[in-house]
Design a protein around this motif. Structure first.
Motif, PDB file in Angstrom:
ATOM      1  N   TYR A  36      -9.539  50.279 -11.102  1.00 36.28           N
ATOM      2  CA  TYR A  36      -9.514  51.699 -11.508  1.00 36.28           C
ATOM      3  C   TYR A  36      -9.746  50.955 -13.234  1.00 36.28           C
ATOM      4  CZ  TYR A  36      -5.783  52.904  -8.368  1.00 36.28           C
ATOM      5  OH  TYR A  36      -4.993  52.516  -7.132  1.00 36.28           O
ATOM      6  N   ARG A  40      -7.229  50.462 -18.847  1.00 38.12           N
ATOM      7  CA  ARG A  40      -6.297  51.312 -17.641  1.00 38.12           C
ATOM      8  C   ARG A  40      -5.301  50.191 -17.371  1.00 38.12           C
ATOM      9  NH1 ARG A  40      -7.539  55.603 -13.504  1.00 38.12           N
ATOM     10  NH2 ARG A  40      -8.307  56.864 -15.380  1.00 38.12           N
ATOM     11  N   SER A  43      -3.123  48.925 -20.207  1.00 36.06           N
ATOM     12  CA  SER A  43      -2.403  49.392 -20.837  1.00 36.06           C
ATOM     13  C   SER A  43      -1.165  49.264 -20.358  1.00 36.06           C
ATOM     14  CB  SER A  43      -2.679  50.978 -21.295  1.00 36.06           C
ATOM     15  OG  SER A  43      -4.530  50.635 -21.545  1.00 36.06           O
TER      16      SER A  43
END
Length: 71
Positions: A36, A40, A43
């Motif tokens: 991914y 990301r 986060s």
């Protein structure tokens, strides 16, 4: 160690538990980051950490305690 009354063996177990948990999450985290994207996943991890920290604070306020009914 003195503050909590822990021996060197108990402290070693605590450090080992942290190291084991850290090591076990490296493989799935790396796989997710490869799939991914690192930004990301980092986060999402930061948001998850934030939410858990807030929930710990709310639990400390006693909002989740059911009042005792009189018998």
């Amino acid at each position: 160690m003195e503050e909590f009354g822990l021996s060197q063996i108990e402290m070693g177990r605590i450090f080992s538990a942290f190291l084991l948990g850290y090591a076990l999450f490296q493989v799935p985290s790396g796989a997710l980051a490869d799939h991914y994207g690192a930004r990301r996943i980092l986060s999402l991890t930061a948001w998850f950490w934030f939410i858990i920290t807030v929930l710990q604070t709310v639990v400390g306020w006693g909002l989740f305690i059911r009042p005792q009914l009189p018998r």
